[in-house]
Design an enzyme around this catalytic site. Structure first.
Site, PDB file in Angstrom:
ATOM      1  N   ALA A 156      -1.009  -3.779  -1.863  1.00 13.21           N
ATOM      2  CA  ALA A 156       0.108  -3.527  -0.957  1.00 13.21           C
ATOM      3  C   ALA A 156       0.806  -2.216  -1.307  1.00 13.21           C
ATOM      4  O   ALA A 156       1.112  -1.402  -0.430  1.00 13.21           O
ATOM      5  CB  ALA A 156       1.101  -4.690  -1.005  1.00 13.21           C
ATOM      6  N   TYR A 157       1.047  -2.007  -2.596  1.00 13.87           N
ATOM      7  CA  TYR A 157       1.705  -0.778  -3.044  1.00 13.87           C
ATOM      8  C   TYR A 157       0.856   0.444  -2.703  1.00 13.87           C
ATOM      9  O   TYR A 157       1.366   1.447  -2.174  1.00 13.87           O
ATOM     10  CB  TYR A 157       1.952  -0.854  -4.551  1.00 13.87           C
ATOM     11  N   SER A 158      -0.434   0.368  -2.978  1.00 12.65           N
ATOM     12  CA  SER A 158      -1.334   1.488  -2.699  1.00 12.65           C
ATOM     13  C   SER A 158      -1.369   1.790  -1.205  1.00 12.65           C
ATOM     14  O   SER A 158      -1.310   2.950  -0.784  1.00 12.65           O
ATOM     15  CB  SER A 158      -2.746   1.178  -3.208  1.00 12.65           C
TER      16      SER A 158
END
Length: 250
Positions: A156-158
């Site tokens: 999700a962060y990436s």
């Protein structure tokens, strides 16, 4: 410390009460800017602004970047206080859990995307018209090396940070005729409270990928941002500025 002239400039910094955002705020205030710290933690934003007020003009606002109504209210408050906005540093973000993509909770995915990507979109969307009207502005969005390379166990962060890079490039192509520069930074991780959201295994993985062999300092990030939000950055827009200590492959 090199001197950057931001006298008379008015800056909004999201996630500005701690970590990278606070370091940027300190550097901008030291350069002569007035700053409005937007942060989910209203108490922390007020306390940070009180400390900054010892060297310049600062105030804190508690708000949620994922809520359009709160973005609008915070912007109204900032404009009333400072008279306008010349600089936006869209920095608020979270890491989310460290899990494989197929194990990642849907609600955690949505939260990370909402804060790290949609929150930046909402702030840019709200503030860009003010900059268009005055025919001047500087926007810096905080992305991440994860958005360029993708980190395992951080889907999700990436994905959110890759979205920030693309959003920055798109907005940068829409605003150059108004003397508005829109750029983003892609730092390696800094030793801030975001570590509390990560496993030690993930922290060790990220450090192992940095040729300089250390994490980036928040002051180093602030130094780059200070130039990017200055009038001296009069040509570059829609660009990605690396702060990965040599990790980036493109």
């Amino acid at each position: 410390m090199n001197q950057i002239d931001l006298k008379g400039r008015r800056a909004v910094i999201t996630g500005g009460a701690q970590g990278i955002g606070l370091a940027i705020a300190q550097r901008l205030v030291a350069s002569g800017a007035s700053v409005s710290l937007w942060d989910l933690d209203a108490k922390l934003a007020t306390e940070a602004a009180e400390q900054l007020s010892k060297i310049g003009d600062a105030h804190g606002i508690g708000m949620d970047v994922t809520q359009p109504s709160e973005v609008a209210a915070a912007l109204s408050s900032s404009v009333n206080r400072m008279g306008g906005v010349d600089i936006l540093v869209a920095n608020a973000g979270i890491a989310g859990p460290n899990l494989k993509t197929w194990e990642y909770p849907i609600e955690a995915w949505q939260q990370v995307i909402d804060i790290d990507l949609t929150g930046i979109f909402l702030c840019c969307r709200a503030i860009a018209p003010l900059m268009i009207e005055q025919k001047y502005g500087r926007i810096v969005n905080t992305a991440s090396i994860a958005g360029k390379e993708g980190n395992p166990n951080a889907p999700a962060y990436s994905a959110a940070k890759a979205g920030v890079i693309a959003l920055t490039k798109s907005l940068g192509k829409e605003l150059p005729e108004y003397d508005i520069a829109v750029n983003c930074i892609t730092p390696a991780v800094a030793r801030t409270r975001i570590f509390d959201q990560m496993t030690q295994q993930h922290i060790d993985y990220m450090l192992s990928k940095i040729p300089r062999g250390r994490f980036v300092e928040v002051e180093e990030i602030a130094s780059m941002v200070a130039w990017l939000v200055s009038a001296e950055n009069s040509f570059t827009t829609g660009a990605v500025f690396d702060l990965s200590g040599g990790r980036a492959t493109y």
